[in-house]
Enzyme design. Structure first.
Site, PDB file in Angstrom:
ATOM      1  N   ASN A   8       0.878  -1.171   0.000  1.00 46.12           N
ATOM      2  CA  ASN A   8       0.000   0.000   0.000  1.00 46.12           C
ATOM      3  C   ASN A   8       0.911   1.215   0.000  1.00 46.12           C
ATOM      4  O   ASN A   8       1.548   1.532   1.001  1.00 46.12           O
ATOM      5  CB  ASN A   8      -0.922  -0.003   1.220  1.00 46.12           C
ATOM      6  CG  ASN A   8      -1.816   1.224   1.266  1.00 46.12           C
ATOM      7  OD1 ASN A   8      -1.384   2.337   1.002  1.00 46.12           O
ATOM      8  ND2 ASN A   8      -3.083   1.042   1.630  1.00 46.12           N
ATOM      9  N   TYR A  31      -7.684  -4.016  -2.526  1.00 45.30           N
ATOM     10  CA  TYR A  31      -7.607  -2.985  -1.498  1.00 45.30           C
ATOM     11  C   TYR A  31      -8.975  -2.940  -0.817  1.00 45.30           C
ATOM     12  O   TYR A  31      -9.908  -2.290  -1.279  1.00 45.30           O
ATOM     13  CB  TYR A  31      -7.232  -1.633  -2.107  1.00 45.30           C
ATOM     14  CG  TYR A  31      -7.222  -0.489  -1.127  1.00 45.30           C
ATOM     15  CD1 TYR A  31      -6.694  -0.637   0.150  1.00 45.30           C
ATOM     16  CD2 TYR A  31      -7.737   0.759  -1.473  1.00 45.30           C
ATOM     17  CE1 TYR A  31      -6.683   0.416   1.053  1.00 45.30           C
ATOM     18  CE2 TYR A  31      -7.731   1.818  -0.587  1.00 45.30           C
ATOM     19  CZ  TYR A  31      -7.206   1.638   0.676  1.00 45.30           C
ATOM     20  OH  TYR A  31      -7.209   2.698   1.576  1.00 45.30           O
ATOM     21  N   ASP A  63      -3.795  -5.051   0.450  1.00 45.76           N
ATOM     22  CA  ASP A  63      -4.128  -4.489   1.756  1.00 45.76           C
ATOM     23  C   ASP A  63      -5.568  -4.899   2.047  1.00 45.76           C
ATOM     24  O   ASP A  63      -6.510  -4.291   1.536  1.00 45.76           O
ATOM     25  CB  ASP A  63      -3.975  -2.970   1.719  1.00 45.76           C
ATOM     26  CG  ASP A  63      -4.383  -2.305   3.028  1.00 45.76           C
ATOM     27  OD1 ASP A  63      -4.707  -3.033   3.990  1.00 45.76           O
ATOM     28  OD2 ASP A  63      -4.385  -1.068   3.086  1.00 45.76           O
ATOM     29  N   ASP A  92       2.644   4.366   5.360  1.00 45.61           N
ATOM     30  CA  ASP A  92       2.526   3.757   6.687  1.00 45.61           C
ATOM     31  C   ASP A  92       2.500   2.225   6.605  1.00 45.61           C
ATOM     32  O   ASP A  92       2.459   1.543   7.628  1.00 45.61           O
ATOM     33  CB  ASP A  92       1.304   4.281   7.455  1.00 45.61           C
ATOM     34  CG  ASP A  92       0.033   4.354   6.636  1.00 45.61           C
ATOM     35  OD1 ASP A  92       0.053   3.986   5.445  1.00 45.61           O
ATOM     36  OD2 ASP A  92      -0.994   4.811   7.172  1.00 45.61           O
ATOM     37  N   HIS A  93       2.571   1.688   5.400  1.00 42.02           N
ATOM     38  CA  HIS A  93       2.661   0.246   5.177  1.00 42.02           C
ATOM     39  C   HIS A  93       4.061  -0.124   4.712  1.00 42.02           C
ATOM     40  O   HIS A  93       4.738   0.674   4.053  1.00 42.02           O
ATOM     41  CB  HIS A  93       1.676  -0.210   4.094  1.00 42.02           C
ATOM     42  CG  HIS A  93       0.242  -0.085   4.456  1.00 42.02           C
ATOM     43  ND1 HIS A  93      -0.552  -1.168   4.778  1.00 42.02           N
ATOM     44  CD2 HIS A  93      -0.571   1.006   4.535  1.00 42.02           C
ATOM     45  CE1 HIS A  93      -1.787  -0.748   5.029  1.00 42.02           C
ATOM     46  NE2 HIS A  93      -1.822   0.559   4.893  1.00 42.02           N
TER      47      HIS A  93
END
EC number: 3.1.11.2
Length: 262
Positions: free
Chosen positions: A9, A107, A150, A252-253
């Site tokens: 992601n 996603y 994700d 943040d992934h």
């Protein structure tokens, strides 16, 4: 022939094209599946990735939100997408390699903040999305397929930093975990990451809110690699590239990798 896949992601492929370049240059997976591209397909900087050997791309996009892309060194055939839960979002795309392997890139909706579909429309949408995934897998019974992406659910106790504290937090609530398990079972999917790394805490996401994400280490394993039973024994070498979470202006992934000898 070994084929290495990565899923990430990226949280804006245009904003973080340099990080994608870094990953492709340093890790060189054969296929990279991206989520949350936040870009119309025409504006994805594919020329930048093609210059590194990733000449093939299958993608779905929309302006500013969602979006999924499959970048590949190997020739790809676009085999479509599904609009689960009728949201009209770019959240799924599938492609087939010349060896017959189908790759599904997902996603799944995050689901908002309140784990109650009566109080939070987004949570209901998430549950409906996963339920429709389940029904589709049950009808299709996929073969020679890999599912990555994700999925916004951390299913196991060791997939979150604190199981008890997370039971009422979206991504680890029992209703979500059960829904994901039903979807997995319906397609006969095997969680490749946990097949290879069955023991211990394992995360792929750390919140931007933490002052020091690495020190706090309050992570969740939201990003997944699954395979159908007919090819799961060909999979190995799963890993999370945790260091990528510490790159400059990161997502943040962190990327998740697996290799398949097919």
């Amino acid at each position: 022939m070994p084929t290495t896949l990565a899923t990430w992601n990226i949280n804006s492929v245009r904003l973080r094209a340099g990080l994608v370049e870094k990953l492709l240059s340093e890790q060189a997976p054969d296929v990279l599946c991206l989520q949350e591209c936040k870009s119309p397909v025409a504006k994805i900087p594919h020329d930048v990735f093609a210059a590194l050997g990733y000449h093939h791309m299958v993608a779905r996009g929309e302006k500013g939100y969602n979006g999924v892309a499959i970048l590949s060194k190997l020739p790809l055939e676009d085999v479509g997408d599904k609009d689960f839960a009728g949201l009209g979002h770019a959240r799924h795309v599938a492609a087939k390699l010349e060896n017959g392997l189908t790759i599904h890139n997902f996603y799944v909706p995050a689901g908002g903040d309140i784990p109650d579909r009566e109080k939070n429309v987004k949570f209901g949408q998430k549950l409906d999305y996963v339920a429709e995934m389940r029904d589709w897998f049950a009808a299709e019974r996929p073969e020679k397929a890999i599912l990555v992406g994700d999925l916004n659910i951390a299913p196991m106790e060791d997939d979150v930093w604190d199981h008890k504290k997370m039971l009422k937090v979206i991504s680890h609530t029992p209703v979500e975990v059960e829904a994901l398990q039903q979807a997995q079972d319906a397609g006969g999917w095997v969680d490749v990451t946990r097949k290879d790394l069955p023991v211990g805490k394992l995360y792929s996401w750390w919140s931007y809110r933490a002052r020091d994400w690495n020190e706090a280490n309050k992570g969740r394993r939201l990003d997944h690699v699954w395979a159908t039973p007919d090819i799961v024994n060909a999979s190995h070498s799963s890993r999370v590239l945790r260091d990528a979470r510490g790159w400059e202006k990161p997502s943040d992934h962190a990327p998740v990798f697996a290799t398949f000898d097919l």
